[in-house]
Each structure stands twice: as structure tokens, then as C-alpha cells.
Design a protein around this motif. Sequence first.
Motif, PDB file in Angstrom:
ATOM      1  N   LYS A  29       2.407  -2.133  13.102  1.00  0.00           N
ATOM      2  CA  LYS A  29       1.720  -0.941  13.749  1.00  0.00           C
ATOM      3  C   LYS A  29       0.272  -0.346  13.371  1.00  0.00           C
ATOM      4  O   LYS A  29      -0.579  -0.357  14.166  1.00  0.00           O
ATOM      5  CB  LYS A  29       2.791   0.212  13.468  1.00  0.00           C
ATOM      6  N   LEU A  30       0.275  -0.707  11.962  1.00  0.00           N
ATOM      7  CA  LEU A  30      -1.199  -0.175  11.405  1.00  0.00           C
ATOM      8  C   LEU A  30      -2.243  -1.076  12.083  1.00  0.00           C
ATOM      9  O   LEU A  30      -3.212  -0.809  12.262  1.00  0.00           O
ATOM     10  CB  LEU A  30      -0.947  -0.344  10.140  1.00  0.00           C
ATOM     11  N   GLN A  31      -2.083  -2.387  12.204  1.00  0.00           N
ATOM     12  CA  GLN A  31      -2.866  -3.582  12.507  1.00  0.00           C
ATOM     13  C   GLN A  31      -3.364  -3.259  14.015  1.00  0.00           C
ATOM     14  O   GLN A  31      -4.398  -3.798  14.469  1.00  0.00           O
ATOM     15  CB  GLN A  31      -2.354  -4.969  12.385  1.00  0.00           C
ATOM     16  N   ALA A  32      -2.271  -2.473  14.783  1.00  0.00           N
ATOM     17  CA  ALA A  32      -2.944  -2.076  16.112  1.00  0.00           C
ATOM     18  C   ALA A  32      -3.745  -1.120  16.281  1.00  0.00           C
ATOM     19  O   ALA A  32      -4.507  -1.082  17.250  1.00  0.00           O
ATOM     20  CB  ALA A  32      -1.594  -1.896  16.752  1.00  0.00           C
ATOM     21  N   VAL A  33      -4.003  -0.481  15.101  1.00  0.00           N
ATOM     22  CA  VAL A  33      -4.990   0.912  15.124  1.00  0.00           C
ATOM     23  C   VAL A  33      -5.933   0.625  14.165  1.00  0.00           C
ATOM     24  O   VAL A  33      -7.124   1.713  14.286  1.00  0.00           O
ATOM     25  CB  VAL A  33      -4.115   2.167  14.981  1.00  0.00           C
ATOM     26  N   THR A  34      -5.961  -0.191  13.311  1.00  0.00           N
ATOM     27  CA  THR A  34      -7.149  -0.334  12.143  1.00  0.00           C
ATOM     28  C   THR A  34      -7.334  -1.579  11.862  1.00  0.00           C
ATOM     29  O   THR A  34      -6.332  -2.442  11.795  1.00  0.00           O
ATOM     30  CB  THR A  34      -6.860   0.469  10.982  1.00  0.00           C
ATOM     31  N   SER A  35      -8.516  -2.008  11.445  1.00  0.00           N
ATOM     32  CA  SER A  35      -8.843  -3.486  10.768  1.00  0.00           C
ATOM     33  C   SER A  35      -8.857  -3.332   9.402  1.00  0.00           C
ATOM     34  O   SER A  35      -8.915  -4.375   8.793  1.00  0.00           O
ATOM     35  CB  SER A  35     -10.282  -4.096  11.441  1.00  0.00           C
ATOM     36  N   ALA A  36      -8.405  -2.229   8.792  1.00  0.00           N
ATOM     37  CA  ALA A  36      -8.321  -2.278   7.340  1.00  0.00           C
ATOM     38  C   ALA A  36      -7.592  -3.206   6.702  1.00  0.00           C
ATOM     39  O   ALA A  36      -6.415  -3.301   7.134  1.00  0.00           O
ATOM     40  CB  ALA A  36      -7.998  -0.784   6.907  1.00  0.00           C
ATOM     41  N   PRO A  37      -8.036  -3.738   5.767  1.00  0.00           N
ATOM     42  CA  PRO A  37      -7.122  -4.802   4.902  1.00  0.00           C
ATOM     43  C   PRO A  37      -5.840  -4.013   4.411  1.00  0.00           C
ATOM     44  O   PRO A  37      -6.072  -2.844   3.998  1.00  0.00           O
ATOM     45  CB  PRO A  37      -7.838  -5.243   3.740  1.00  0.00           C
ATOM     46  N   ILE A  38      -4.611  -4.837   4.567  1.00  0.00           N
ATOM     47  CA  ILE A  38      -3.536  -3.920   4.077  1.00  0.00           C
ATOM     48  C   ILE A  38      -3.063  -4.787   2.808  1.00  0.00           C
ATOM     49  O   ILE A  38      -2.919  -6.185   2.980  1.00  0.00           O
ATOM     50  CB  ILE A  38      -2.350  -4.045   5.146  1.00  0.00           C
ATOM     51  N   LEU A  39      -2.709  -3.963   1.739  1.00  0.00           N
ATOM     52  CA  LEU A  39      -1.996  -4.838   0.399  1.00  0.00           C
ATOM     53  C   LEU A  39      -0.605  -4.202   0.362  1.00  0.00           C
ATOM     54  O   LEU A  39      -0.548  -2.925   0.464  1.00  0.00           O
ATOM     55  CB  LEU A  39      -3.101  -4.567  -0.556  1.00  0.00           C
ATOM     56  N   PHE A  40       0.406  -5.101  -0.060  1.00  0.00           N
ATOM     57  CA  PHE A  40       1.590  -4.415  -0.405  1.00  0.00           C
ATOM     58  C   PHE A  40       1.540  -4.313  -1.616  1.00  0.00           C
ATOM     59  O   PHE A  40       1.340  -5.123  -2.359  1.00  0.00           O
ATOM     60  CB  PHE A  40       2.702  -5.380   0.264  1.00  0.00           C
ATOM     61  N   PHE A  41       2.615  -3.291  -2.324  1.00  0.00           N
ATOM     62  CA  PHE A  41       3.119  -3.288  -3.687  1.00  0.00           C
ATOM     63  C   PHE A  41       4.387  -3.314  -3.481  1.00  0.00           C
ATOM     64  O   PHE A  41       5.008  -2.454  -2.600  1.00  0.00           O
ATOM     65  CB  PHE A  41       2.373  -2.224  -4.485  1.00  0.00           C
ATOM     66  N   THR A  42       5.396  -3.746  -4.448  1.00  0.00           N
ATOM     67  CA  THR A  42       6.990  -3.834  -4.157  1.00  0.00           C
ATOM     68  C   THR A  42       7.533  -4.251  -5.594  1.00  0.00           C
ATOM     69  O   THR A  42       6.952  -4.913  -6.494  1.00  0.00           O
ATOM     70  CB  THR A  42       7.407  -4.720  -3.493  1.00  0.00           C
ATOM     71  N   GLY A  43       8.461  -3.564  -5.933  1.00  0.00           N
ATOM     72  CA  GLY A  43       9.447  -4.069  -6.977  1.00  0.00           C
ATOM     73  C   GLY A  43      10.373  -5.000  -6.486  1.00  0.00           C
ATOM     74  O   GLY A  43      11.258  -5.591  -7.237  1.00  0.00           O
ATOM     75  N   HIS A  44      10.390  -5.385  -5.305  1.00  0.00           N
ATOM     76  CA  HIS A  44      11.274  -6.487  -4.879  1.00  0.00           C
ATOM     77  C   HIS A  44      10.262  -7.593  -4.412  1.00  0.00           C
ATOM     78  O   HIS A  44      10.303  -8.372  -3.262  1.00  0.00           O
ATOM     79  CB  HIS A  44      12.011  -5.901  -3.691  1.00  0.00           C
ATOM     80  N   TRP A  45       9.825  -8.090  -5.384  1.00  0.00           N
ATOM     81  CA  TRP A  45       8.706  -9.556  -5.189  1.00  0.00           C
ATOM     82  C   TRP A  45       9.408 -10.593  -5.224  1.00  0.00           C
ATOM     83  O   TRP A  45      10.315 -10.923  -5.913  1.00  0.00           O
ATOM     84  CB  TRP A  45       7.795  -9.354  -6.505  1.00  0.00           C
ATOM     85  N   SER A  46       9.072 -11.516  -4.145  1.00  0.00           N
ATOM     86  CA  SER A  46       9.688 -12.804  -4.321  1.00  0.00           C
ATOM     87  C   SER A  46       8.510 -13.733  -3.620  1.00  0.00           C
ATOM     88  O   SER A  46       7.698 -13.285  -2.807  1.00  0.00           O
ATOM     89  CB  SER A  46      10.974 -12.940  -3.594  1.00  0.00           C
ATOM     90  N   ALA A  47       8.510 -15.176  -3.829  1.00  0.00           N
ATOM     91  CA  ALA A  47       7.600 -15.995  -3.023  1.00  0.00           C
ATOM     92  C   ALA A  47       7.953 -16.019  -1.626  1.00  0.00           C
ATOM     93  O   ALA A  47       6.825 -15.878  -0.898  1.00  0.00           O
ATOM     94  CB  ALA A  47       7.822 -17.543  -3.495  1.00  0.00           C
ATOM     95  N   GLU A  48       9.050 -15.556  -1.146  1.00  0.00           N
ATOM     96  CA  GLU A  48       9.517 -15.551   0.309  1.00  0.00           C
ATOM     97  C   GLU A  48       8.742 -14.144   0.917  1.00  0.00           C
ATOM     98  O   GLU A  48       8.325 -14.179   1.825  1.00  0.00           O
ATOM     99  CB  GLU A  48      10.922 -15.539   0.591  1.00  0.00           C
ATOM    100  N   THR A  49       8.742 -13.174  -0.026  1.00  0.00           N
ATOM    101  CA  THR A  49       8.039 -11.954   0.523  1.00  0.00           C
ATOM    102  C   THR A  49       6.668 -12.224   0.651  1.00  0.00           C
ATOM    103  O   THR A  49       6.104 -11.601   1.738  1.00  0.00           O
ATOM    104  CB  THR A  49       8.272 -10.790  -0.551  1.00  0.00           C
TER     105      THR A  49
END
Length: 120
Positions: A67-87
Motif C-alpha cells: 500500500k505504501l508503494q502505491a503512494v510513495t517512492s521512499a525506500p522501505i526497510l523492514f525490521f523484525t524479530g522473526h527474521w529468516s532467509a525466506e522473509t
Amino acid sequence: MSRRVLVVDDEESIHAVMRSLLSGEGYDVRCAFAEDDALAFAKDWAPELILSDIVLEKTSGFVLATKLQAVTSAPILFFTGHWSAETVKDAKLLGVRDVLRKPITPAVLFEAIQRHLPQI
């Protein structure tokens, strides 16, 4: 002029830490708890970079990123405690620039921001 960073997380403690760290380095920071707030900030405030948790109370970071990508071109970075190679793979396929593993050290956070924040 300060660079604008939007932080999206459903935990007040994360907002407080991120706001303190980023503001301390001169960034203009806004924090959103939910999808609606994040989308409003993206449209009206025009962040230059977005940091979002993947696990949010009423949605996922993946849904929000789309949804954000539809309204902005700002880069998105995720942070998570549920990190995996698949994520990481799924996030990159979606166009998310990076996935940071919680807990995030300030050095890792600022290195990722500098790497992905558009140069002006």
C-alpha cells in the motif's frame, strides 16, 4: 533541512527508542502505530525513508509495504524479530530494500539508513 524518516511499529517502546536514536542524529522522525497513520504520513508528510516492523497488530508489513508503494517512492526497510532467509527473499521480491534483525544496534541501523536513504 532534516531528512524525514517514518517509523511504523505497534509498540510505543520501539517508537521511543527509534525517535531518540534518529532525532539524536538530526533526522526528522514521525512514528505510526497502524496502517492508516502510516499511509497518511506517507501521503501528507512525504518521508524519504520508511522503517517498518513486519508484525503489526492489524496488518503485516508486507501488506503495508504494498500500500505504501502505491503512494510513495521512499525506500522501505523492514525490521523484525522473526527474521529468516525466506522473509528476506519475500521482502526483496516485494521491493523492500533491506530486512534488519531485531534487536538492531545503532551502528547497523544507521549504516542501513545511509545505504538506502536517497542522496540529495
